[in-house]
Scaffold this active site. Structure first.
Site, PDB file in Angstrom:
ATOM      1  N   GLU A   1       1.899  -8.105   1.777  1.00 21.38           N
ATOM      2  CA  GLU A   1       1.885  -6.703   2.197  1.00 21.38           C
ATOM      3  C   GLU A   1       0.867  -5.944   1.347  1.00 21.38           C
ATOM      4  O   GLU A   1       1.108  -5.673   0.167  1.00 21.38           O
ATOM      5  CB  GLU A   1       3.281  -6.077   1.999  1.00 21.38           C
ATOM      6  CG  GLU A   1       4.380  -6.738   2.810  1.00 21.38           C
ATOM      7  CD  GLU A   1       4.858  -5.873   3.961  1.00 21.38           C
ATOM      8  OE1 GLU A   1       4.257  -4.797   4.177  1.00 21.38           O
ATOM      9  OE2 GLU A   1       5.807  -6.276   4.636  1.00 21.38           O
ATOM     10  N   THR A   2      -0.270  -5.594   1.933  1.00 21.26           N
ATOM     11  CA  THR A   2      -1.239  -4.777   1.197  1.00 21.26           C
ATOM     12  C   THR A   2      -0.741  -3.334   1.132  1.00 21.26           C
ATOM     13  O   THR A   2       0.041  -2.903   1.978  1.00 21.26           O
ATOM     14  CB  THR A   2      -2.620  -4.820   1.863  1.00 21.26           C
ATOM     15  OG1 THR A   2      -2.499  -4.325   3.198  1.00 21.26           O
ATOM     16  CG2 THR A   2      -3.187  -6.224   1.882  1.00 21.26           C
TER      17      THR A   2
END
Length: 580
Positions: free
Chosen positions: A284-285
């Site tokens: 998850e950026t």
């Protein structure tokens, strides 16, 4: 000569330009559309036919097939042949939420660079789904992700039926899910990555990571994940300029008080992968970091996965085989988990000071993170999950052929099934549904059940030729048990597949059944004694003639045996069945 030189220079420029992705051509401001992505991958497959092949599977709800790019250095694109030759399968899924598109663009550059630089490994086959939620990718805007910093336009979370596809891996309401499961169970990846963008708190990291929760993963795989794979991803990504941190699932409003691990049930992609002993990851950026940095970190993470998988290819294969063997003979299965809040680690966390100021909207205090005050400090990390519900598997489940969606999904997931050759009365344990909770509002198109209590009754039950027998002696035991046991958190029952059994089909008229009940009590002293005992225990029953009549009805042969009875039987004795 000068003309020739200019022509060659122009040719090289055009060739270089043609190899760039739409993201790169936009000066790293725009994410690729579906049409551009497929055209790009078609171009790669055409340019590198010996090492790249673009396949299609099924149809999605949008009417388009799901594409899969396969990268194979040894020129073999048959999954059966590849497994026989002991190759590892690394599956990357992109755009399940098309508003979180970093993986879409990173995977295109990742595939191109592997092919262009001849970096494919003999031991690892890389499979890439360009865009999973094709439907949502066409529903583009620059506003649906209100908290996100770019790109200029992107897709929408829901598909064309408005399903969140990352909740659809068990119930399979979408054709997208059917096509994905066909891909997953055809290629059977050892490592699976599903790319995402986060929401939530602000902090210094560009990339957070959700691995399959270690306590729920098969123990053989969990040891490798915890002791080798995750530490190596962290150390390698740090040297590449992108430190990792566990997904910031804050225990309070801000991360300062600590974060918890994330338990992904089978409705989610990595939870589904775990049912098949595949190690899953959800990178998850961070939504507020610039889009180019989010894409770059995803690109580098995909390369890092590949480095580790190539290095450990033999070990990863051995672990998967051992895990499958273990699961085939496993007796007890955990159906739900709880976080142990007494056990935690201290981890270094790089955040920003959380402060409050007056809201420009309401004038009340509002939270903000002050990027002028970065900090590094230890915070608590709770990541120990323990079983809260365990079931012992039967020898086999018996499924009436009428429940065709259940049967189709089991087949789609490579569950071995047989059919009764003749009608047969079988001695089985049958579940009766007791108390349970049902959602008051729809969730992903369903009124979910939860907290299901069961009463187990031994019965001789009639089944018929063609009904299905599923022996629980397979590597897919977790998928079998966690979907067919109604009390499991993401069981087919909880997703409303069997709601028709919750309705009573027959009843009685009191004035008629009064005479019948009187005769029953005369002829059956045990039933009369049972009624008297119940009246002693329950004063309300003793005061109500209607309730007493109903008690006699429900304890007689007139009461329908199938009301609230879960139709799938549990075979507990090793009985010889006549099978097709």
């Amino acid at each position: 000569m000068k003309r020739l030189f200019l022509f060659l220079l122009l040719f090289i420029s055009i060739s270089t330009f043609a190899q760039q992705t739409p993201y790169e051509l936009s000066n790293k401001l725009a994410t690729t559309t579906y049409e551009e992505a497929i055209k790009f991958y078609e171009g790669l497959a055409k340019k590198y036919p010996q090492q790249a092949k673009l396949l299609t599977y099924g149809l999605t709800d949008f009417g388009k097939p799901l594409h899969l790019l396969v990268l194979s250095k040894n020129k073999i694109f048959d999954p059966v042949a590849l497994r026989k030759s002991d190759k590892r399968i690394f599956l990357i899924n992109n755009g399940i939420h098309p508003g979180e598109p970093e993986g879409i663009d990173a995977s295109m550059m990742f595939a191109r660079d592997l092919l262009k630089n001849n970096k494919l490994s003999d031991d690892v086959i890389i499979c890439i789904i360009p865009i999973y939620n094709i439907d949502g990718s066409h529903n583009r805007s620059g506003t649906s992700r209100a908290n996100q910093n770019g790109p200029v336009a992107y897709g929408f979370r829901g598909n064309s039926k408005n399903y969140d596809l990352n909740r659809d891996f068990i119930k399979t309401d979408s054709k997208n899910s059917q096509a994905f499961q066909q891909i997953f169970n055809t290629w059977q990846p050892e490592i699976f990555v599903d790319t995402h963008t986060s929401n939530g708190a602000d902090y210094q990291y560009t990339m957070t990571l959700i691995p399959t929760q270690k306590d729920k993963l098969n123990p053989i795989l969990s040891r490798y994940l915890t002791n080798t794979l995750v530490p190596d991803l962290y150390s390698k990504m740090k040297t590449k300029g992108f430190e990792l941190i566990p997904y910031v699932n804050s225990i309070n409003e801000t991360p300062d008080a600590g974060i918890t691990g994330y338990i992904e049930s089978p409705r989610y992609s990595t939870g589904y992968a775990a049912l098949h002993n595949s190690i899953g990851f959800m990178p998850e950026t961070h939504m507020l970091k610039s889009f180019d940095k989010r894409v770059e970190s995803t690109y580098k993470l995909l390369n890092t996965y590949t480095e580790v998988i190539v290095r450990d290819a033999k070990l990863i294969g051995q672990n998967k085989r051992k895990a499958d063997e273990y699961t085939a003979s496993q007796k007890d299965f955990t159906l739900d988990w709880k976080l142990n809040r007494t056990v935690y680690d201290s981890i270094e966390f790089k955040g920003y000071a959380a402060k409050y100021k007056s809201s420009g909207v309401s004038g009340t205090d509002r939270l903000y993170y002050d990027r002028n005050e970065p900090y590094t400090k230890k915070i608590k990390y709770w990541d120990k999950f323990e079983p809260s519900l365990i079931v012992t598997k039967p020898i086999a489940y018996i499924i009436p052929k009428a429940w065709d969606k259940v049967i189709a999904l089991l087949k789609l997931n490579n569950v071995k099934m047989q059919q009764l050759a003749n009608d047969a009365k079988l001695d089985l344990d049958m579940y009766y549904i007791g108390e349970m909770k049902t959602g008051t509002r729809p969730y992903e198109g369903h009124y979910l059940h939860s907290g299901v209590n069961l009463n187990t009754v031994k019965q001789k039950v009639q089944y018929y030729a063609g009904d299905y027998v599923v022996y629980v002696n397979q590597s897919n035991n977790r998928y079998i048990v966690e979907t067919l046991e109604p009390q499991a958190i993401d069981s087919f029952f909880n997703w409303n597949f069997f709601d028709s059994i919750l309705g009573q089909k027959e009843g009685y008229s009191s004035y008629v059944f009064e005479d019948t009940a009187t005769e029953l009590l005369k002829k059956n002293p045990e039933l009369k004694q049972k009624l008297e005992e119940e009246k002693q225990k329950n004063p309300d029953l003793a005061k109500s003639g209607r309730t007493q009549l109903d008690f006699v009805y429900k304890n007689s042969d007139y009461y329908e045996k199938t009301y609230m009875r879960y139709p799938i039987g549990r075979l507990q004795q090793d009985t010889k069945l006549n099978l097709k």
